[in-house]
Write a protein that holds these residues in place. Structure first.
Motif, PDB file in Angstrom:
ATOM      1  N   LEU A  20       0.480   3.583 -10.564  1.00 32.48           N
ATOM      2  CA  LEU A  20       1.446   2.863  -9.920  1.00 32.48           C
ATOM      3  C   LEU A  20       0.904   1.726  -9.249  1.00 32.48           C
ATOM      4  CD1 LEU A  20       4.149   1.933  -9.558  1.00 32.48           C
ATOM      5  CD2 LEU A  20       4.253   4.017  -7.545  1.00 32.48           C
ATOM      6  N   ARG A  21      -0.243   2.091  -8.469  1.00 27.97           N
ATOM      7  CA  ARG A  21      -0.799   0.862  -7.686  1.00 27.97           C
ATOM      8  C   ARG A  21      -1.305  -0.193  -8.689  1.00 27.97           C
ATOM      9  NH1 ARG A  21      -1.867   0.041  -2.351  1.00 27.97           N
ATOM     10  NH2 ARG A  21      -3.497  -1.839  -2.165  1.00 27.97           N
ATOM     11  N   GLU A  22      -1.952   0.368  -9.869  1.00 31.01           N
ATOM     12  CA  GLU A  22      -2.743  -0.777 -10.720  1.00 31.01           C
ATOM     13  C   GLU A  22      -1.567  -1.618 -11.310  1.00 31.01           C
ATOM     14  OE1 GLU A  22      -5.264  -0.639 -14.712  1.00 31.01           O
ATOM     15  OE2 GLU A  22      -4.661   1.377 -14.093  1.00 31.01           O
ATOM     16  N   ALA A  23      -0.318  -0.825 -11.832  1.00 26.19           N
ATOM     17  CA  ALA A  23       0.910  -1.563 -12.228  1.00 26.19           C
ATOM     18  C   ALA A  23       1.578  -2.572 -11.281  1.00 26.19           C
ATOM     19  CB  ALA A  23       1.954  -0.533 -12.887  1.00 26.19           C
ATOM     20  N   LEU A  24       1.334  -2.359 -10.106  1.00 27.35           N
ATOM     21  CA  LEU A  24       1.870  -3.342  -9.006  1.00 27.35           C
ATOM     22  C   LEU A  24       0.892  -4.338  -8.919  1.00 27.35           C
ATOM     23  CD1 LEU A  24       3.498  -0.878  -6.641  1.00 27.35           C
ATOM     24  CD2 LEU A  24       4.776  -2.390  -8.236  1.00 27.35           C
ATOM     25  N   THR A  25      -0.376  -4.138  -8.754  1.00 28.58           N
ATOM     26  CA  THR A  25      -1.296  -5.085  -8.348  1.00 28.58           C
ATOM     27  C   THR A  25      -2.393  -5.815  -9.450  1.00 28.58           C
ATOM     28  OG1 THR A  25      -2.789  -3.290  -7.911  1.00 28.58           O
ATOM     29  CG2 THR A  25      -1.311  -3.921  -5.917  1.00 28.58           C
ATOM     30  N   VAL A  65       0.433  -9.477   2.550  1.00 28.07           N
ATOM     31  CA  VAL A  65       0.197  -7.930   2.311  1.00 28.07           C
ATOM     32  C   VAL A  65       0.134  -7.431   3.953  1.00 28.07           C
ATOM     33  CG1 VAL A  65      -1.457  -6.131   1.803  1.00 28.07           C
ATOM     34  CG2 VAL A  65      -0.997  -8.213   0.236  1.00 28.07           C
ATOM     35  N   VAL A  66       1.221  -6.668   4.202  1.00 30.13           N
ATOM     36  CA  VAL A  66       1.232  -6.077   5.539  1.00 30.13           C
ATOM     37  C   VAL A  66       0.411  -5.032   5.548  1.00 30.13           C
ATOM     38  CG1 VAL A  66       3.210  -5.101   7.276  1.00 30.13           C
ATOM     39  CG2 VAL A  66       3.833  -6.896   5.471  1.00 30.13           C
ATOM     40  N   GLU A  67       0.586  -3.912   4.747  1.00 35.22           N
ATOM     41  CA  GLU A  67      -0.497  -2.898   4.795  1.00 35.22           C
ATOM     42  C   GLU A  67      -0.818  -2.446   3.414  1.00 35.22           C
ATOM     43  OE1 GLU A  67       1.588   0.957   6.276  1.00 35.22           O
ATOM     44  OE2 GLU A  67       2.928  -0.334   7.415  1.00 35.22           O
ATOM     45  N   SER A  68      -2.148  -1.813   3.255  1.00 34.44           N
ATOM     46  CA  SER A  68      -2.705  -1.648   2.058  1.00 34.44           C
ATOM     47  C   SER A  68      -3.475  -0.308   2.292  1.00 34.44           C
ATOM     48  CB  SER A  68      -3.574  -2.685   1.704  1.00 34.44           C
ATOM     49  OG  SER A  68      -4.143  -2.487   0.264  1.00 34.44           O
ATOM     50  N   GLU A  69      -3.205   0.782   1.834  1.00 35.64           N
ATOM     51  CA  GLU A  69      -3.547   2.146   1.797  1.00 35.64           C
ATOM     52  C   GLU A  69      -4.044   2.571   0.296  1.00 35.64           C
ATOM     53  OE1 GLU A  69      -1.954   4.596   4.778  1.00 35.64           O
ATOM     54  OE2 GLU A  69      -2.061   2.907   6.167  1.00 35.64           O
ATOM     55  N   ALA A  72      -2.102   4.946  -2.105  1.00 34.29           N
ATOM     56  CA  ALA A  72      -0.866   5.643  -1.701  1.00 34.29           C
ATOM     57  C   ALA A  72       0.239   4.664  -1.237  1.00 34.29           C
ATOM     58  CB  ALA A  72      -1.128   6.810  -0.724  1.00 34.29           C
ATOM     59  N   ARG A  73      -0.138   3.753  -0.359  1.00 32.09           N
ATOM     60  CA  ARG A  73       0.715   2.705   0.067  1.00 32.09           C
ATOM     61  C   ARG A  73       0.543   1.246   0.129  1.00 32.09           C
ATOM     62  NH1 ARG A  73       4.978   3.103   3.542  1.00 32.09           N
ATOM     63  NH2 ARG A  73       5.197   1.802   5.430  1.00 32.09           N
ATOM     64  N   LEU A  74       1.471   0.648  -0.005  1.00 34.93           N
ATOM     65  CA  LEU A  74       1.235  -1.131  -0.243  1.00 34.93           C
ATOM     66  C   LEU A  74       2.736  -1.333   0.443  1.00 34.93           C
ATOM     67  CD1 LEU A  74      -0.064  -3.602  -1.163  1.00 34.93           C
ATOM     68  CD2 LEU A  74       1.118  -3.439  -3.331  1.00 34.93           C
ATOM     69  N   PRO A  91      11.755 -10.098   4.191  1.00 30.41           N
ATOM     70  CA  PRO A  91      12.100  -8.772   3.913  1.00 30.41           C
ATOM     71  C   PRO A  91      10.791  -8.204   3.597  1.00 30.41           C
ATOM     72  CG  PRO A  91      12.968  -9.976   2.200  1.00 30.41           C
ATOM     73  CD  PRO A  91      12.747 -10.956   3.117  1.00 30.41           C
ATOM     74  N   ARG A  92      10.729  -6.862   3.876  1.00 28.62           N
ATOM     75  CA  ARG A  92       9.306  -5.986   3.682  1.00 28.62           C
ATOM     76  C   ARG A  92       9.787  -4.960   2.554  1.00 28.62           C
ATOM     77  NH1 ARG A  92       5.724  -4.549   8.918  1.00 28.62           N
ATOM     78  NH2 ARG A  92       5.827  -6.819   9.543  1.00 28.62           N
ATOM     79  N   VAL A  93       8.622  -4.900   1.773  1.00 30.44           N
ATOM     80  CA  VAL A  93       8.976  -4.211   0.466  1.00 30.44           C
ATOM     81  C   VAL A  93       7.730  -2.979   0.658  1.00 30.44           C
ATOM     82  CG1 VAL A  93       9.117  -3.631  -1.958  1.00 30.44           C
ATOM     83  CG2 VAL A  93      10.074  -5.717  -0.890  1.00 30.44           C
ATOM     84  N   ALA A  94       8.141  -1.650   0.697  1.00 27.11           N
ATOM     85  CA  ALA A  94       7.101  -0.749   0.768  1.00 27.11           C
ATOM     86  C   ALA A  94       6.992   0.179  -0.700  1.00 27.11           C
ATOM     87  CB  ALA A  94       7.067   0.379   2.074  1.00 27.11           C
ATOM     88  N   PHE A  95       5.758   0.200  -1.194  1.00 25.14           N
ATOM     89  CA  PHE A  95       5.541   1.017  -2.334  1.00 25.14           C
ATOM     90  C   PHE A  95       4.664   2.089  -2.028  1.00 25.14           C
ATOM     91  CE2 PHE A  95       5.882  -3.449  -3.626  1.00 25.14           C
ATOM     92  CZ  PHE A  95       6.862  -3.245  -4.621  1.00 25.14           C
TER      93      PHE A  95
END
Length: 95
Positions: A20-25, A65-69, A72-74, A91-95
């Motif tokens: 999922l992370r790869e598909a988003l980034t 980019v607000v958070e990047s872990e 598990a989290r973006l 707006p913020r979007v959390a994945f």
């Protein structure tokens, strides 16, 4: 007092966190699936762009980019390019 979000949308996706992370980034994967490349170095505080994959290089959406872990989290902000300087309204979007 923390402001509550005005809208929360939840989507469930059957995948691994890594895929999922790869598909988003991954810019090449997002170009195929969305017609836009997500372009960023992925580090907190970095700018990201949702750039048209059809050649002109126009960014239709921008943000930070607000958070990047990984994986598990973006968390990113989203804005129209003309609203980029008004981060208090993004707006913020959390994945």
């Amino acid at each position: 007092m923390t402001e509550q979000p005005g809208f929360v949308y939840v989507t469930y996706i059957t995948s691994t966190p890594e895929k999922l992370r790869e598909a988003l980034t991954d810019a090449d994967l997002t170009a195929v699936s969305r017609g836009h490349r997500n372009v960023s170095d992925g580090r907190p505080g970095s700018r990201w762009e949702h750039v048209r994959a059809d050649g002109p290089g126009v960014a239709d959406v921008v943000g930070r980019v607000v958070e990047s872990e990984p994986p598990a989290r973006l968390v990113t902000t989203w804005a129209a390019p003309g609203e980029e300087g008004r981060e208090d309204r993004h707006p913020r979007v959390a994945f």
